[in-house]
Motif scaffolding. Sequence first.
Motif, PDB file in Angstrom:
ATOM      1  N   VAL A  13       7.563 -10.905  -6.916  1.00 45.50           N
ATOM      2  CA  VAL A  13       6.409 -11.401  -6.161  1.00 45.50           C
ATOM      3  C   VAL A  13       6.832 -11.519  -4.721  1.00 45.50           C
ATOM      4  N   GLY A  14       5.913 -11.264  -3.800  1.00 45.78           N
ATOM      5  CA  GLY A  14       6.347 -11.637  -2.492  1.00 45.78           C
ATOM      6  C   GLY A  14       5.658 -11.069  -1.288  1.00 45.78           C
ATOM      7  N   ALA A  15       5.836 -11.445  -0.084  1.00 52.07           N
ATOM      8  CA  ALA A  15       5.679 -10.731   1.170  1.00 52.07           C
ATOM      9  C   ALA A  15       5.567 -11.596   2.388  1.00 52.07           C
ATOM     10  N   ALA A  16       6.210 -11.331   3.415  1.00 46.45           N
ATOM     11  CA  ALA A  16       5.997 -11.742   4.786  1.00 46.45           C
ATOM     12  C   ALA A  16       6.542 -13.066   5.202  1.00 46.45           C
ATOM     13  N   ALA A  17       6.147 -13.464   6.396  1.00 42.95           N
ATOM     14  CA  ALA A  17       6.826 -14.507   7.148  1.00 42.95           C
ATOM     15  C   ALA A  17       6.457 -15.906   6.739  1.00 42.95           C
ATOM     16  N   LEU A  18       7.195 -16.857   7.282  1.00 39.27           N
ATOM     17  CA  LEU A  18       7.040 -18.254   6.920  1.00 39.27           C
ATOM     18  C   LEU A  18       6.374 -19.055   8.014  1.00 39.27           C
ATOM     19  N   SER A  19       5.598 -18.417   8.834  1.00 34.25           N
ATOM     20  CA  SER A  19       4.999 -19.103   9.960  1.00 34.25           C
ATOM     21  C   SER A  19       4.286 -20.370   9.529  1.00 34.25           C
ATOM     22  N   GLY A  20       4.807 -21.518   9.942  1.00 35.78           N
ATOM     23  CA  GLY A  20       4.175 -22.804   9.692  1.00 35.78           C
ATOM     24  C   GLY A  20       4.430 -23.372   8.320  1.00 35.78           C
ATOM     25  N   GLY A 144       3.609   3.307   2.336  1.00 35.37           N
ATOM     26  CA  GLY A 144       3.750   1.982   2.910  1.00 35.37           C
ATOM     27  C   GLY A 144       5.039   1.921   3.709  1.00 35.37           C
ATOM     28  N   THR A 145       5.527   0.712   3.928  1.00 34.28           N
ATOM     29  CA  THR A 145       6.757   0.554   4.697  1.00 34.28           C
ATOM     30  C   THR A 145       7.977   0.947   3.889  1.00 34.28           C
ATOM     31  N   THR A 146       7.984   0.581   2.609  1.00 37.60           N
ATOM     32  CA  THR A 146       9.162   0.809   1.777  1.00 37.60           C
ATOM     33  C   THR A 146       8.882   1.664   0.546  1.00 37.60           C
ATOM     34  N   LEU A 173      -5.423   3.101  -2.097  1.00 36.54           N
ATOM     35  CA  LEU A 173      -3.988   3.225  -2.382  1.00 36.54           C
ATOM     36  C   LEU A 173      -3.157   2.573  -1.291  1.00 36.54           C
ATOM     37  N   GLN A 174      -3.529   2.792  -0.031  1.00 36.83           N
ATOM     38  CA  GLN A 174      -2.775   2.238   1.088  1.00 36.83           C
ATOM     39  C   GLN A 174      -2.797   0.708   1.076  1.00 36.83           C
ATOM     40  N   VAL A 175      -3.990   0.139   0.877  1.00 42.84           N
ATOM     41  CA  VAL A 175      -4.101  -1.320   0.871  1.00 42.84           C
ATOM     42  C   VAL A 175      -3.350  -1.909  -0.313  1.00 42.84           C
ATOM     43  N   ARG A 176      -3.406  -1.241  -1.442  1.00 40.82           N
ATOM     44  CA  ARG A 176      -2.691  -1.734  -2.613  1.00 40.82           C
ATOM     45  C   ARG A 176      -1.185  -1.747  -2.370  1.00 40.82           C
ATOM     46  N   ILE A 177      -0.683  -0.713  -1.719  1.00 42.10           N
ATOM     47  CA  ILE A 177       0.735  -0.688  -1.386  1.00 42.10           C
ATOM     48  C   ILE A 177       1.080  -1.833  -0.438  1.00 42.10           C
ATOM     49  N   MET A 178       0.228  -2.054   0.556  1.00 45.28           N
ATOM     50  CA  MET A 178       0.474  -3.141   1.507  1.00 45.28           C
ATOM     51  C   MET A 178       0.526  -4.501   0.809  1.00 45.28           C
ATOM     52  N   LEU A 179      -0.398  -4.726  -0.122  1.00 43.11           N
ATOM     53  CA  LEU A 179      -0.410  -5.992  -0.847  1.00 43.11           C
ATOM     54  C   LEU A 179       0.821  -6.127  -1.733  1.00 43.11           C
ATOM     55  N   PHE A 180       1.212  -5.043  -2.370  1.00 45.51           N
ATOM     56  CA  PHE A 180       2.394  -5.086  -3.224  1.00 45.51           C
ATOM     57  C   PHE A 180       3.644  -5.388  -2.407  1.00 45.51           C
ATOM     58  N   ARG A 266      -2.402 -13.225   9.074  1.00 49.36           N
ATOM     59  CA  ARG A 266      -1.964 -12.314  10.137  1.00 49.36           C
ATOM     60  C   ARG A 266      -2.510 -10.896   9.944  1.00 49.36           C
ATOM     61  N   ASN A 267      -3.006 -10.616   8.742  1.00 48.70           N
ATOM     62  CA  ASN A 267      -3.511  -9.274   8.426  1.00 48.70           C
ATOM     63  C   ASN A 267      -4.895  -9.384   7.767  1.00 48.70           C
ATOM     64  N   PRO A 268      -5.874  -9.910   8.485  1.00 47.83           N
ATOM     65  CA  PRO A 268      -7.189 -10.177   7.867  1.00 47.83           C
ATOM     66  C   PRO A 268      -7.906  -8.928   7.377  1.00 47.83           C
ATOM     67  N   ALA A 269      -7.646  -7.768   7.995  1.00 48.77           N
ATOM     68  CA  ALA A 269      -8.342  -6.547   7.588  1.00 48.77           C
ATOM     69  C   ALA A 269      -7.949  -6.118   6.177  1.00 48.77           C
ATOM     70  N   VAL A 270      -6.757  -6.499   5.731  1.00 53.53           N
ATOM     71  CA  VAL A 270      -6.294  -6.072   4.411  1.00 53.53           C
ATOM     72  C   VAL A 270      -7.166  -6.663   3.310  1.00 53.53           C
ATOM     73  N   ALA A 271      -7.332  -7.983   3.319  1.00 56.67           N
ATOM     74  CA  ALA A 271      -8.154  -8.623   2.295  1.00 56.67           C
ATOM     75  C   ALA A 271      -9.614  -8.183   2.406  1.00 56.67           C
ATOM     76  N   LYS A 272     -10.098  -8.029   3.642  1.00 62.50           N
ATOM     77  CA  LYS A 272     -11.485  -7.601   3.844  1.00 62.50           C
ATOM     78  C   LYS A 272     -11.718  -6.221   3.251  1.00 62.50           C
ATOM     79  N   ASP A 273     -10.817  -5.281   3.550  1.00 60.52           N
ATOM     80  CA  ASP A 273     -10.960  -3.928   3.026  1.00 60.52           C
ATOM     81  C   ASP A 273     -10.813  -3.913   1.506  1.00 60.52           C
ATOM     82  N   TRP A 274      -9.863  -4.667   1.009  1.00 60.40           N
ATOM     83  CA  TRP A 274      -9.626  -4.698  -0.431  1.00 60.40           C
ATOM     84  C   TRP A 274     -10.869  -5.210  -1.175  1.00 60.40           C
ATOM     85  N   THR A 275     -11.442  -6.303  -0.675  1.00 59.50           N
ATOM     86  CA  THR A 275     -12.624  -6.882  -1.312  1.00 59.50           C
ATOM     87  C   THR A 275     -13.793  -5.891  -1.299  1.00 59.50           C
TER      88      THR A 275
END
Length: 301
Positions: A13-20, A144-146, A173-180, A266-275
């Motif tokens: 499970v996982g992804a991204a920064a710990l901001s706040g 994706g990145t990795t 496919l792209q958004v799914r990779i980003m979420l994964f 930080r990536n609001p377009a991802v959830a919007k596009d996915w939904t």
Amino acid sequence: MRKTLVLALGLAVGAAALSGCGTTPEPDHRTASATRIDTAELHRRPPVTELLFTSNARSHEAQRQFAVACMAKRGFRYAPVPGAEATEGDDQLPQPFGLESATRPAESAPPAPDTPPKPGSPESTEAYSKALFGDETKRVTAKGTTMSVSRPGNGCLAEAEKRVLGDGRMRWLQVRIMLFEAQEHARGDVEKDPAFKAVTARWRTCMDRAGFPGPGPAQLLASLHTLEARASSTALAADLRCKDETGYLDTAYTRLAAVQQAWLDRNPAVAKDWTALVARQDRAAREVLAAKAAAPSPRSE
């Protein structure tokens, strides 16, 4: 014969920064009876994981039926098992913090292996493979990145996906990779969270007293196969008891949810596009299934 590629969601499970995330007060540490929380409730908390594991059973069934009809038009019998591609069920949610119940993941029944086509059957021919999977040179890839995911570019499987996803197929496919990838990274980032580190330290102290020192529950789960059966069962029981006594799972999932939400913020377009893509997919799937239900059944001679 090539198999349909399905984007693996794994047990990580996982992804991204710990901001706040480090500023949230640590949850109260109470007794096991006060802190025991339903596993399904815990799993619903991480928002990236919740998006990834939104049920797509209707879409899978629509694609299955569309592909079956597509192959029939080309003179082939294609008979995938209903539900075989629906791998996003709640029972397959990740367990990023080790065991959560007395049933170990390895004890679950493994999926039935694919049955290879019989030599000389239509399913064993290159023509059948090409009709189903399309031209190898025309496959499409989302990166994706990795990681990257390759899908048929033509053929009945590609046509089935296009029927429910339309021109949003590649974005899906792209958004799914980003979420994964976000899910993967968040599991590592939560290790830096003060509240998570504190509850892990309490879990370690409890496990030390039980005679099973170790860095964390996930590592313990990975090492259980090295123990003889009785010791493994004792370690399992101690792990679950210490999680209850320390409120480990409650804190761990709460902090993981905060890390994942920070990434989504930080990536609001991802959830919007996915939904939007999920809604579009569901509408198209309903149309496919409704048309199939309304079609007259073939008459038997």
